[in-house]
Design an enzyme around this catalytic site. Structure first.
Site, PDB file in Angstrom:
ATOM      1  N   CYS A 118       0.792  -0.893   0.430  1.00  0.00           N
ATOM      2  CA  CYS A 118      -0.272  -0.005   0.188  1.00  0.00           C
ATOM      3  C   CYS A 118       0.850   1.438  -0.255  1.00  0.00           C
ATOM      4  O   CYS A 118       0.808   1.930  -0.693  1.00  0.00           O
ATOM      5  CB  CYS A 118      -1.330   0.484   1.436  1.00  0.00           C
ATOM      6  N   CYS A 166      -0.917   1.835  -2.831  1.00  0.00           N
ATOM      7  CA  CYS A 166      -2.746   2.281  -2.582  1.00  0.00           C
ATOM      8  C   CYS A 166      -1.934   4.188  -3.492  1.00  0.00           C
ATOM      9  O   CYS A 166      -2.406   5.409  -3.375  1.00  0.00           O
ATOM     10  CB  CYS A 166      -3.084   2.496  -1.627  1.00  0.00           C
ATOM     11  N   LYS A 174      -0.143   5.217  -5.666  1.00  0.00           N
ATOM     12  CA  LYS A 174      -1.031   4.952  -6.897  1.00  0.00           C
ATOM     13  C   LYS A 174      -1.885   6.624  -7.357  1.00  0.00           C
ATOM     14  O   LYS A 174      -2.168   6.903  -7.871  1.00  0.00           O
ATOM     15  CB  LYS A 174      -1.885   4.262  -7.097  1.00  0.00           C
ATOM     16  N   TYR A 196      -9.948  -3.814 -10.779  1.00  0.00           N
ATOM     17  CA  TYR A 196      -9.019  -2.456  -9.729  1.00  0.00           C
ATOM     18  C   TYR A 196      -7.715  -1.347 -10.437  1.00  0.00           C
ATOM     19  O   TYR A 196      -7.931  -0.360 -10.807  1.00  0.00           O
ATOM     20  CB  TYR A 196      -8.562  -2.850  -9.041  1.00  0.00           C
ATOM     21  N   GLU A 251      -8.037   1.896 -13.149  1.00  0.00           N
ATOM     22  CA  GLU A 251      -7.048   2.537 -12.377  1.00  0.00           C
ATOM     23  C   GLU A 251      -5.939   3.182 -13.530  1.00  0.00           C
ATOM     24  O   GLU A 251      -6.290   3.758 -13.578  1.00  0.00           O
ATOM     25  CB  GLU A 251      -7.067   2.467 -10.831  1.00  0.00           C
ATOM     26  N   HIS A 279     -26.284  21.875   1.591  1.00  0.00           N
ATOM     27  CA  HIS A 279     -26.342  22.333   0.222  1.00  0.00           C
ATOM     28  C   HIS A 279     -24.709  23.623   0.447  1.00  0.00           C
ATOM     29  O   HIS A 279     -25.343  24.307   0.707  1.00  0.00           O
ATOM     30  CB  HIS A 279     -27.877  23.010   0.651  1.00  0.00           C
ATOM     31  N   GLU A 284     -26.072  15.643  -0.639  1.00  0.00           N
ATOM     32  CA  GLU A 284     -26.945  15.591  -0.831  1.00  0.00           C
ATOM     33  C   GLU A 284     -28.166  15.108  -1.420  1.00  0.00           C
ATOM     34  O   GLU A 284     -28.794  14.487  -0.750  1.00  0.00           O
ATOM     35  CB  GLU A 284     -27.246  17.169  -1.051  1.00  0.00           C
TER      36      GLU A 284
HETATM   37  P1  NDP Z   1      -8.946  -8.130 -10.119  1.00  0.00           P
HETATM   38  O1  NDP Z   1      -9.387  -9.296  -9.795  1.00  0.00           O
HETATM   39  O2  NDP Z   1      -9.518  -6.736  -9.179  1.00  0.00           O
HETATM   40  O3  NDP Z   1      -8.949  -8.133 -11.878  1.00  0.00           O
HETATM   41  C1  NDP Z   1      -7.961  -9.006 -12.077  1.00  0.00           C
HETATM   42  C2  NDP Z   1      -8.359  -9.166 -13.985  1.00  0.00           C
HETATM   43  O4  NDP Z   1      -7.915  -9.729 -14.913  1.00  0.00           O
HETATM   44  C3  NDP Z   1     -10.080  -8.782 -14.258  1.00  0.00           C
HETATM   45  O5  NDP Z   1     -10.702  -8.102 -14.831  1.00  0.00           O
HETATM   46  C4  NDP Z   1      -9.655 -10.277 -14.713  1.00  0.00           C
HETATM   47  O6  NDP Z   1     -10.950 -10.948 -15.859  1.00  0.00           O
HETATM   48  C5  NDP Z   1      -8.471 -10.209 -15.650  1.00  0.00           C
HETATM   49  N1  NDP Z   1      -8.460 -11.524 -15.487  1.00  0.00           N
HETATM   50  C6  NDP Z   1      -7.865 -12.683 -14.977  1.00  0.00           C
HETATM   51  N2  NDP Z   1      -7.401 -13.807 -15.615  1.00  0.00           N
HETATM   52  C7  NDP Z   1      -7.840 -13.311 -16.971  1.00  0.00           C
HETATM   53  C8  NDP Z   1      -7.722 -14.413 -18.159  1.00  0.00           C
HETATM   54  N3  NDP Z   1      -7.075 -15.702 -18.213  1.00  0.00           N
HETATM   55  N4  NDP Z   1      -7.664 -13.300 -19.556  1.00  0.00           N
HETATM   56  C9  NDP Z   1      -8.278 -12.143 -19.153  1.00  0.00           C
HETATM   57  N5  NDP Z   1      -8.189 -11.019 -18.265  1.00  0.00           N
HETATM   58  C10 NDP Z   1      -7.801 -12.096 -17.016  1.00  0.00           C
HETATM   59  O7  NDP Z   1      -7.456  -7.340  -9.722  1.00  0.00           O
HETATM   60  P2  NDP Z   1      -6.303  -6.619 -10.150  1.00  0.00           P
HETATM   61  O8  NDP Z   1      -5.029  -7.207 -10.417  1.00  0.00           O
HETATM   62  O9  NDP Z   1      -6.694  -5.370 -10.615  1.00  0.00           O
HETATM   63  O10 NDP Z   1      -6.262  -5.783  -7.932  1.00  0.00           O
HETATM   64  C11 NDP Z   1      -5.907  -7.470  -6.922  1.00  0.00           C
HETATM   65  C12 NDP Z   1      -6.946  -6.629  -5.843  1.00  0.00           C
HETATM   66  O11 NDP Z   1      -6.067  -5.772  -5.929  1.00  0.00           O
HETATM   67  C13 NDP Z   1      -8.024  -6.229  -6.051  1.00  0.00           C
HETATM   68  O12 NDP Z   1      -8.850  -7.749  -6.252  1.00  0.00           O
HETATM   69  C14 NDP Z   1      -8.268  -5.353  -4.936  1.00  0.00           C
HETATM   70  O13 NDP Z   1      -8.758  -5.944  -4.186  1.00  0.00           O
HETATM   71  C15 NDP Z   1      -7.126  -4.466  -4.582  1.00  0.00           C
HETATM   72  N6  NDP Z   1      -6.903  -3.017  -5.274  1.00  0.00           N
HETATM   73  C16 NDP Z   1      -7.713  -2.146  -4.963  1.00  0.00           C
HETATM   74  C17 NDP Z   1      -7.826  -1.361  -4.960  1.00  0.00           C
HETATM   75  C18 NDP Z   1      -8.239  -0.198  -3.906  1.00  0.00           C
HETATM   76  O14 NDP Z   1      -8.823  -0.206  -3.236  1.00  0.00           O
HETATM   77  N7  NDP Z   1      -8.461   0.707  -5.183  1.00  0.00           N
HETATM   78  C19 NDP Z   1      -7.196  -0.624  -6.431  1.00  0.00           C
HETATM   79  C20 NDP Z   1      -5.989  -1.724  -6.397  1.00  0.00           C
HETATM   80  C21 NDP Z   1      -6.552  -2.819  -5.996  1.00  0.00           C
HETATM   81  P3  NDP Z   1     -12.363 -11.163 -15.311  1.00  0.00           P
HETATM   82  O15 NDP Z   1     -13.218 -10.064 -14.559  1.00  0.00           O
HETATM   83  O16 NDP Z   1     -13.228 -11.784 -16.257  1.00  0.00           O
HETATM   84  O17 NDP Z   1     -12.447 -12.681 -14.518  1.00  0.00           O
END
Ligand code: NDP
Length: 458
Positions: free
Chosen positions: A42, A47, A50, A176, A180, A433, A438
């Site tokens: 983080c 975080c 980022k 996510y 982002e 307001h 709101e």
């Molecule tokens: P996520 O799980 O959010 O996203 C992974 C992405 O990869 C999805 O779109 C998934 O598609 C895709 N994917 C996985 N395998 C394949 C494949 N074989 N072919 C094509 N697409 C694929 O993971 P992130 O790495 O983005 O983030 C990890 C974690 O970190 C999050 O779950 C979150 O908890 C945390 N995080 C939180 C943030 C915040 O709070 N603002 C910011 C960044 C990270 P599909 O959906 O189709 O499976």
């Protein structure tokens, strides 16, 4: 000084640091081992940097808007290396604060890779310590195995260390991290393609937020390559090529692998210590974060429950209060708010409309409008808000928003949801307001009633 401790923590990220400090406050003798920098994902490579990059990107629009508000001046330009230097200095400052917090709490920091040896012993380099309780808080790291060739792409760690903006960027994934960084880098001026296999980004979020996010990202000039399975990423002299299942290809000079993260469990000696993993490769834990091995607990991303910093911190403190403070505490993972720092940002707490409707009838309240600040500047950007309300009890089950300040607004409303607020409670709350927030207390008539797929008792 003896090498016997009440608690040894593996990993000085947000969860490990919070647990060790809370345990020390309860009087425990604590050592925390860290192989890399103190602060974890983080603070060092997640975080915090980022969000600093997001703030940098936000100025592009602010400069534009300023002209509509009467400002004039020279056209600004973004020098990424200057941002990178300032970011590095800020992360150094924050890491120093984390180190001081540990020292001031009386927690001993041991730099080095830690490995469980069984029998309550932990090796940190050549040093062997003994602990009555051990907490594994080693977090996670980007996964590379979703498709062949991903290892050649940047991860979010690399993007945060860039010193120059790529001309074009291919973002692989639609979660996510993907959305982002797509929004941030497009804001900074890169030509971004966001490639994901589902028809909309952010699987699992409320459908109305997902639709509007897709529109907003496209409106920012991001090319959304959706709805086709991804097969291979190749890298050559011309940059990166992403091959898709329909035979089409996408190209860019740089690529970001954002296909998910994996728990950091390798080389920790988990097997020797009798700590079992679940089917996803995460450390299996019970509701009190106990692993299968007596005397060993695990928290945060290494357990893959809800992979968010505040959840890891809450799990760490609950463990410390339970084990050292004689105050048994459990984390409720059901009502955890989260935000996605896109442009505009998303924030959500509670159930989506679809998930709520599986439990019974729900009333949906909505508001959509052009926010005052950007409408004045001639922007068509819209803010959208949704309340998901239990059709029988009137309890608010979900709050969802896409629009400026959504994370700040939804954080406050998460308190109301945690307290079990009803729609009537929202109605009798007097508005502040003029604000966007709101609108959440001014939604009078439901936009629709969703019948619910099953009765609550099922
Ligand atoms: P996520 O799980 O959010 O996203 C992974 C992405 O990869 C999805 O779109 C998934 O598609 C895709 N994917 C996985 N395998 C394949 C494949 N074989 N072919 C094509 N697409 C694929 O993971 P992130 O790495 O983005 O983030 C990890 C974690 O970190 C999050 O779950 C979150 O908890 C945390 N995080 C939180 C943030 C915040 O709070 N603002 C910011 C960044 C990270 P599909 O959906 O189709 O499976």
């Amino acid at each position: 000084m003896s090498d016997d401790f009440d608690l040894v923590v593996l990993g000085a990220g947000s969860g490990g640091v919070a647990a060790s400090r809370r345990a020390a406050a309860h009087g425990a003798r604590v050592l925390i081992a860290e192989a890399s920098r103190v602060g974890g994902t983080c603070v060092i490579r997640g975080c915090v940097p980022k969000k600093l990059m997001m703030y940098a990107a936000g100025y592009a629009q602010a400069f534009d808007e300023a002209r509509s508000y009467g400002w004039s001046g020279t056209v600004p330009s973004f020098e990424m290396h200057r941002w990178a230097d300032a970011k590095a200095a800020e992360i150094d400052r924050l890491e120093a604060i984390y180190r001081k917090l540990l020292a001031d709490s009386g927690v001993e920091l041991a730099q080095g890779r830690a490995q469980l040896m069984g029998g309550g012993r932990v090796a940190i380099g050549s040093r062997i310590v003994r602990a009555t309780r051990i907490l594994v808080a080693t977090g996670g790291a980007p996964a590379h195995d979703a498709l062949p060739g991903l290892a050649t792409a940047m991860t979010s760690n690399d993007v945060l260390d860039m010193r120059a903006l790529p001309a074009s960027l291919l973002v692989v994934g639609g979660g996510y991290i993907a959305v982002e960084f797509a929004a941030i880098l497009a804001g900074l001026g890169a030509k971004v393609t966001l490639a994901f296999r589902d028809t909309l980004p952010l699987r699992g979020f409320d459908i109305d937020l997902r639709k509007r996010l897709a529109q907003a990202l496209a409106g920012r000039g991001i090319d959304l390559a959706a709805g086709v399975a991804l097969t291979t990423l190749s890298h050559g002299a011309d940059g990166y090529t992403l091959h898709r299942a329909d035979g089409s290809t996408l190209q860019a000079s740089a690529a970001l692998n954002a296909t998910g993260r994996r728990p950091n469990t390798a080389d920790l000696g988990l097997e020797a210590a009798g700590v079992q993993l679940d089917s996803r490769g995460a450390i299996a834990v019970d509701a009190d974060s106990r692993t299968s091995a007596p005397g060993i607990w695990a928290i945060g991303d290494v357990t893959q429950r809800v992979n968010l910093t505040p959840v890891a911190i809450a799990e760490g403190r609950a463990f410390a209060d339970t084990e050292f403070g004689r105050r048994p505490t459990r984390v409720d993972h059901r009502t955890v708010a989260s935000a996605v720092f896109t442009d505009p940002p998303i924030a959500t707490v509670g159930l989506s409309e679809a998930d709520a409707a599986k439990r019974g009838p729900v009333d949906i309240y909505e508001s959509e409008f052009r926010p005052m600040k950007t409408a004045f500047a001639g922007s068509a950007a819209r803010t959208y808000m949704k309340l998901v309300v239990d059709g029988l009890s009137d309890r608010v089950l979900g709050v969802h928003m896409i629009g400026a300040d959504a994370p700040e607004i939804v954080q406050s409303l998460a308190v109301a949801l945690t307290c079990g607020a009803t729609k009537r409670d929202f109605d009798r709350t007097v508005a502040v307001h003029p604000t966007a927030a709101e609108e959440f207390v001014l939604m009078r008539e439901p936009a629709r009633r969703v019948a619910g797929a099953s009765s609550r008792s099922q």
